[in-house]
Design a protein around this motif. Sequence first.
Motif, short mmCIF file in Angstrom:
data_model
loop_
_atom_site.label_atom_id
_atom_site.label_comp_id
_atom_site.label_asym_id
_atom_site.label_seq_id
_atom_site.Cartn_x
_atom_site.Cartn_y
_atom_site.Cartn_z
N ALA A 250 19.02 -4.49 4.44
CA ALA A 250 19.99 -4.29 3.37
C ALA A 250 20.65 -2.94 3.55
N LYS A 251 21.85 -2.81 2.96
CA LYS A 251 22.56 -1.53 2.97
C LYS A 251 22.94 -1.17 1.55
N GLY A 252 23.25 0.08 1.35
CA GLY A 252 23.65 0.59 0.05
C GLY A 252 23.70 2.10 0.10
N ASN A 253 24.25 2.70 -0.94
CA ASN A 253 24.33 4.16 -1.02
C ASN A 253 23.99 4.58 -2.44
N PRO A 254 22.80 5.17 -2.63
CA PRO A 254 21.82 5.59 -1.62
C PRO A 254 21.10 4.41 -0.98
N ALA A 255 20.43 4.70 0.15
CA ALA A 255 19.73 3.66 0.89
C ALA A 255 18.69 2.99 0.00
N PRO A 256 18.61 1.67 0.04
CA PRO A 256 17.69 0.96 -0.86
C PRO A 256 16.25 1.04 -0.38
N SER A 257 15.35 0.84 -1.33
CA SER A 257 13.92 0.66 -1.03
C SER A 257 13.60 -0.83 -1.16
N PHE A 258 12.45 -1.23 -0.61
CA PHE A 258 12.13 -2.64 -0.51
C PHE A 258 10.74 -2.92 -1.08
N HIS A 259 10.58 -4.09 -1.66
CA HIS A 259 9.26 -4.64 -1.96
C HIS A 259 9.35 -6.16 -1.88
N TRP A 260 8.18 -6.82 -1.82
CA TRP A 260 8.11 -8.26 -1.57
C TRP A 260 7.28 -8.95 -2.65
N THR A 261 7.56 -10.23 -2.86
CA THR A 261 6.68 -11.11 -3.63
C THR A 261 6.23 -12.24 -2.73
N ARG A 262 5.01 -12.68 -3.00
CA ARG A 262 4.45 -13.82 -2.28
C ARG A 262 4.00 -14.84 -3.30
N ASN A 263 4.55 -16.05 -3.19
CA ASN A 263 4.26 -17.12 -4.15
C ASN A 263 4.54 -16.63 -5.57
N SER A 264 5.69 -15.92 -5.72
CA SER A 264 6.19 -15.43 -7.01
C SER A 264 5.32 -14.35 -7.63
N ARG A 265 4.44 -13.74 -6.87
CA ARG A 265 3.61 -12.63 -7.35
C ARG A 265 3.81 -11.44 -6.43
N PHE A 266 3.67 -10.23 -6.99
CA PHE A 266 3.88 -9.01 -6.22
C PHE A 266 2.94 -8.97 -5.02
N PHE A 267 3.49 -8.69 -3.86
CA PHE A 267 2.73 -8.63 -2.61
C PHE A 267 2.47 -7.17 -2.28
N ASN A 268 1.23 -6.76 -2.44
CA ASN A 268 0.86 -5.35 -2.21
C ASN A 268 0.58 -5.16 -0.72
N ILE A 269 1.55 -4.59 -0.05
CA ILE A 269 1.43 -4.42 1.40
C ILE A 269 0.38 -3.39 1.75
N ALA A 270 0.21 -2.38 0.90
CA ALA A 270 -0.72 -1.29 1.23
C ALA A 270 -2.16 -1.75 1.26
N LYS A 271 -2.50 -2.85 0.59
CA LYS A 271 -3.90 -3.30 0.55
C LYS A 271 -4.29 -4.13 1.77
N ASP A 272 -3.34 -4.54 2.56
CA ASP A 272 -3.65 -5.38 3.73
C ASP A 272 -3.36 -4.57 4.99
N PRO A 273 -4.40 -4.21 5.76
CA PRO A 273 -4.16 -3.36 6.95
C PRO A 273 -3.35 -4.06 8.02
N ARG A 274 -3.29 -5.38 8.01
CA ARG A 274 -2.53 -6.09 9.04
C ARG A 274 -1.03 -6.10 8.76
N VAL A 275 -0.64 -5.84 7.52
CA VAL A 275 0.75 -5.96 7.12
C VAL A 275 1.38 -4.57 7.05
N SER A 276 2.57 -4.45 7.64
CA SER A 276 3.31 -3.20 7.59
C SER A 276 4.78 -3.52 7.42
N MET A 277 5.55 -2.51 7.03
CA MET A 277 6.98 -2.66 6.84
C MET A 277 7.68 -1.67 7.75
N ARG A 278 8.72 -2.14 8.42
CA ARG A 278 9.45 -1.28 9.33
C ARG A 278 10.13 -0.15 8.58
N ARG A 279 10.30 0.97 9.30
CA ARG A 279 10.92 2.13 8.68
C ARG A 279 12.40 1.86 8.42
#
Length: 1444
Positions: A250-279
């Motif tokens: 995504a683009k925007g000004n200021p640059a946007p931040s991102f988060h995800w939902t999984r099966n309509s619930r918040f997906f906490n990426i920090a709790k899963d060591p296998r999951v990461s988000m690109r810079r």
Amino acid sequence: MIIFNASGHFLFFLFLSFFLFFFFTGTGPGNRSATLQAGPRASYSSSVQVPARRAKGGARGRARRVSGARRPSGDAHGLVSALMRRLAARGAAGDAGEVAAPAADSTDCARGRHPSPRRLIDLCAIWDPGVFLPAVGWKTASGFARRRLNEAETLNSVREAQLELLEAARPRGPGSRERGPVLRMARQQQPPPWVHTAFLLCLLSLSGAIEIPMDPSIQNELSQPPTITKQSVKDHIVDPRDNILIECEAKGNPAPSFHWTRNSRFFNIAKDPRVSMRRRSGTLVIDFRSGGRPEEYEGEYQCFARNKFGTALSNRIRLQVSKSPLWPKENLDPVVVQEGAPLTLQCNPPPGLPSPVIFWMSSSMEPITQDKRVSQGHNGDLYFSNVMLQDMQTDYSCNARFHFTHTIQQKNAFTLKVLTNNPYNDSSLRNHPDIYSARGVAERTPSFMYPQGTASSQMVLRGMDLVLECIASGVPTPDIAWYKKGGDLPSDKAKFENFNKALRITNVSEEDSGEYFCLASNKMGSIRHTISVRVKAAPYWLDEPKNLILAPGEDGRLVCRANGNPKPTVQWMVNGEPLQSAPPNPNREVAGDTIIFRDTQISSRAVYQCNTSNEHGYLLANAFVSVLDVPPRMLSPRNQLIRVILYNRTRLDCPFFGSPIPTLRWFKNGQGSNLDGGNYHVYENGSLEIKMIRKEDQGIYTCVATNILGKAENQVRLEVKDPTRIYRMPEDQVAKRGTTVQLECRVKHDPSLKLTVSWLKDDEPLYIGNRMKKEDDSLTIFGVAERDQGSYTCVASTELDQDLAKAYLTVLADQATPTNRLAALPKGRPDRPRDLELTDLAERSVRLTWIPGDDNNSPITDYVVQFEEDQFQPGVWHDHSKFPGSVNSAVLQLSPYVNYQFRVIAINEVGSSHPSLPSERYRTSGAPPESNPADVKGEGTRKNNMEITWTPMNATSAFGPNLRYIVKWRRRETRETWNNVTVWGSRYVVGQTPVYVPYEIRVQAENDFGKGPEPDTVIGYSGEDLPSAPRRFRVRQPNLETINLEWDHPEHPNGILIGYTLKYVAFNGTKLGKQIVENFSPNQTKFTMQRADPVSRYRFTLSARTQVGSGEAATEESPAPPNEATPTAAPPTLPPTPVGATGAVSSTDATATAATTEATTVPTIPGVAPTTIATATTTTTAATTTTTAAAAATTERPPATTSGTKMPESAPDRQSIWNVTVLPNSKWANITWKHNFGPGTDFVVEYIDSNHTKKTVPVKAQAQPIQLTDLYPGMTYTLRVYSRDNEGISSTVITFMTSTAYTNNQADIATQGWFIGLMCAIALLVLILLIVCFIKRSRGGKYPVREKKDVPLGPEDPKEEDGSFDYSDEDNKPLQGSQTSLDGTIKQQESDDSLVDYGEGGEGQFNEDGSFIGQYTVKKDKEETEGNESSEATSPVNAIYSLA
């Protein structure tokens, strides 16, 4: 560039306007009166507002720009002006560029021409639509043009009613030219109130939109809500072997931040060591390198991009892991079917994700041939319309290929058993016109195998492919035809597949629904099946919401329209939350699929989502609303200079940007009122048009853009130039051949512009040869010829304009010569060309012109142009190019830095002319080389060097002075830094290199102008050396007839092996046979030799060869034969071999007529094995010829090599030296010789190695033998002995070779004859003992002794019919440690069946034939009887006697 728009319901507001009109006035449209009158039409549309339709007589009016406040007032005049200003300003709001050059006129537009790319706006877009549209290929987006045109079409009917109010009653400027008629509406009266009301309502239906320029500085300054730019597909299937990647950018000004939902619930990426988000991205990466199951992460994912102005959503991404299950295990029985019957082989593949691709093959992986009779259905089953006997020749296996895992699953194969009335599968019947009747198969009418029955239905989604299938059985095989009820098949989308059994319709739409039927027919009848097709549709866009950018206080709308079957529902969200739960906004109103914004403010910024869905799918779109507050800004470079020709029209551009949209005004020379009217016209996008340029229009023009936040200005300087005119034009002329013609062309132009005069002949550029002369105001042609006839055009041009004039030249030919006179003339070679001239001189080309010589009655067919250069090969002429005989001028391509001189040779059918006289020289300018030398090689000339050579570049490729070469090299394996040297020649020798190692070599050309391109890398090798000895040299003797030799390649080849040399010689004791030499290929490592003599042994010497020579030798001997006892003389069939120059076997044997052979033994020296040399002396000549064996005595490894070289000669009468004998070892050699000098004579031993190093050793005659030390192993030496007092008295030169470094002089006992014989004797004795023991343990049998036995038989003795008795051990068990003697006594601890007992026993007897008669007594059971039997010569003892 982002463009935003919202459209209104025009028909609704038009109806409402009529309603209000009747309400306020009680009158109808018919009360409006307007008179249309014809008037002149300006060359350009005089307004950039919305065009008038050509209704009402095709009227096209002009609009007067109304200046005023930004906000529309209650006056309809201000509303219309503001609307038109907004429409036009959108066209230039985002385009930054240079000020325009002179504008194109209407004729340019009619021809499809566009103005100079320097212009920001293309006025050609105004002519036809009448609205300001950027030209195709410019930076403005095409969507912008379409929206502007749509808005213009919406206002056309209303604008026609307002033409009278918008007509600008301005006087025409002086000198203006009007082209073509135009219809003008005269003002008669003020419009009725309904017109103003309609305009107000129409304005409410349009939303304002601002176009954001692509200028990065503006993009970075403006705030912007997030926009999704990249995301994964809705159905995201991943390979389980790879990491999972779910994209979200995504683009925007200021640059946007991102988060995800999984099966309509918040997906906490920090709790899963296998999951990461690109810079700086929302893309998810799930890594399985440390373990984990991909199936655990299946589900529905959605990405949220957020900044302080709003939140954008991605699609709901359904993540699934690809699956390729195995086929279930099953045992398939043979399928039994009657010939001619239908058959279906079901595939039933395992369910995979995605579905696998099905294909049929045999178990041997041969594809199944498919045709009209046998084919695969869309479901994967294999259908036989009728089975034939030939179908049994293979089996049938269904294969499923899974895309993601790249695997193929194979089902167990079906085998067919076809029952037939005609079991013979005659291949000649396959081409029979009626194969079924020939094979006795009954014919039958068609029936459908798939689908079943006579009717079926099928549903397909809009935009997908529709596949209808009909597979029928029958005999003969039926044909399939397709039809659609009530219409034809769509020819542009329909195609037939699978031998007409399937109908595919691509990109299905609603009109493709209906009833289709397939007709299966053969000669027995026909049958049809009807398929009812229903087309449904997932949601698809009719009007997708677009981003909306407004100025504070403006109105706008978002529209979300979609269609589908069934009709989709629309749900609005804001920043990812349902609109119903969002905070109330008084400026926002939701009306179904439309959101209306009124009086927007900065706080109204947000991102809206439209989700439209039905049972077949959904669509999700993001559209943000942004409110900008930006002061005016100029987008074009400042202080541009525009030059224009007098009396032309031009346009000055002033692109600007601001929010609210600024107003623009033009001023001249910094003073005066706003320029608008008369000769000037200001477009709403900021462009100023000057319809006819005059001298007084020259000056500085200033444009000023203003809004409530400020103002900005820019200046353009305009210069007016005089036009270019030809005031004396060339005239048509008629000239005779050979005369002179002059064509005039006098030009007047602006002195500040550069004038160029050129000529065209027949509309092609004219080459000015030596017969022509071009001056500033004329063209002169000398000696006019027929080829000069044609049209001549004079073109006078400057950088701003041009003028041209044309004239035609006619050439009168001379009276024709009689044909018979030409035929009588002899033919000859052409005369040489003359008058060579060089013109059009350029850096890399030149035009060469010549006058042809007389063709001597044979037409010239070719011209050959040659050149000569005076630097590399002066005086040598080279062919440059070849041209047809019809030309006398050519452009020659040249190389840099060559001093060219040209000549021309004419060719006809008789031959070639003499070369022409050379032209003047022309030197081209220099340049860096464009190529590098070719044929680069690296080869060693000695073992410690490498010579790098290349083909030097010639004069045409040097390109500059001081051509030189940069030579680079380095070891290939080590990848060390490059060594380099500059060379002026064509070779360079690299010294001190290891033996035969690869080098990387580069040779780059360089001259004083620079270096050539990067050269290619060539692999070269340093010098070769003698190879090491072959490894693991093995000699095996499987029998007395053959000997097998095997070896391995040398450990250090030291070069390219070119072969092996094997030398072998037979020997028996001290006697040697003739040496034989065999040469092998480098790949051969085995050799089998047939023995000529089974008694003698062989000594083998094997060495490898490179191009340098033979290397170290490995020596082995064949095993000694088992019965070798005493040495015998060498066989006469193996004569000794004379020593050659290098110790090799001579090709010619010495022959003696009456020769005596004597054995000469070299004196034994400690540490040296004695070598016996067989010498044959010829007695019939005065001279004595001696042959010497050169093979050295060898033993098993470690090999020990000694060579003895002796030159026996007869003692001459005068003083001389003869019989020089050399006994070499690896590092030394013993030398002896004979002489007839007096006592105390001094001698010199001179020897030279293979490296041509000479050494001398002074010796005394009494010091023999002398020893030469410090020799090199495996090296060849030449040696002679001469008198110290008189060097002229010398022995003959002999050659010898030292042995290899690892030779061993100690003889191996395993190769000695006596040892081998002893071992054989011991083995024989052991064998005899084993046989005796065997006899002892298994004695017994029948021995006939009746005739020889002295003791008479008793009556109790059992008697056999053949007169023999059975002597067997009691219970078949021998007595241990005892033996029955001849007299019946038992002897203990003596050898059974001993030769001594049989030979010397007192009781022993022999028959007349020498056979032994013995008696054995063995105890028997009481029930058994005793008896004696005699022994024949078949006894094992007799076998022992025979061995003795």
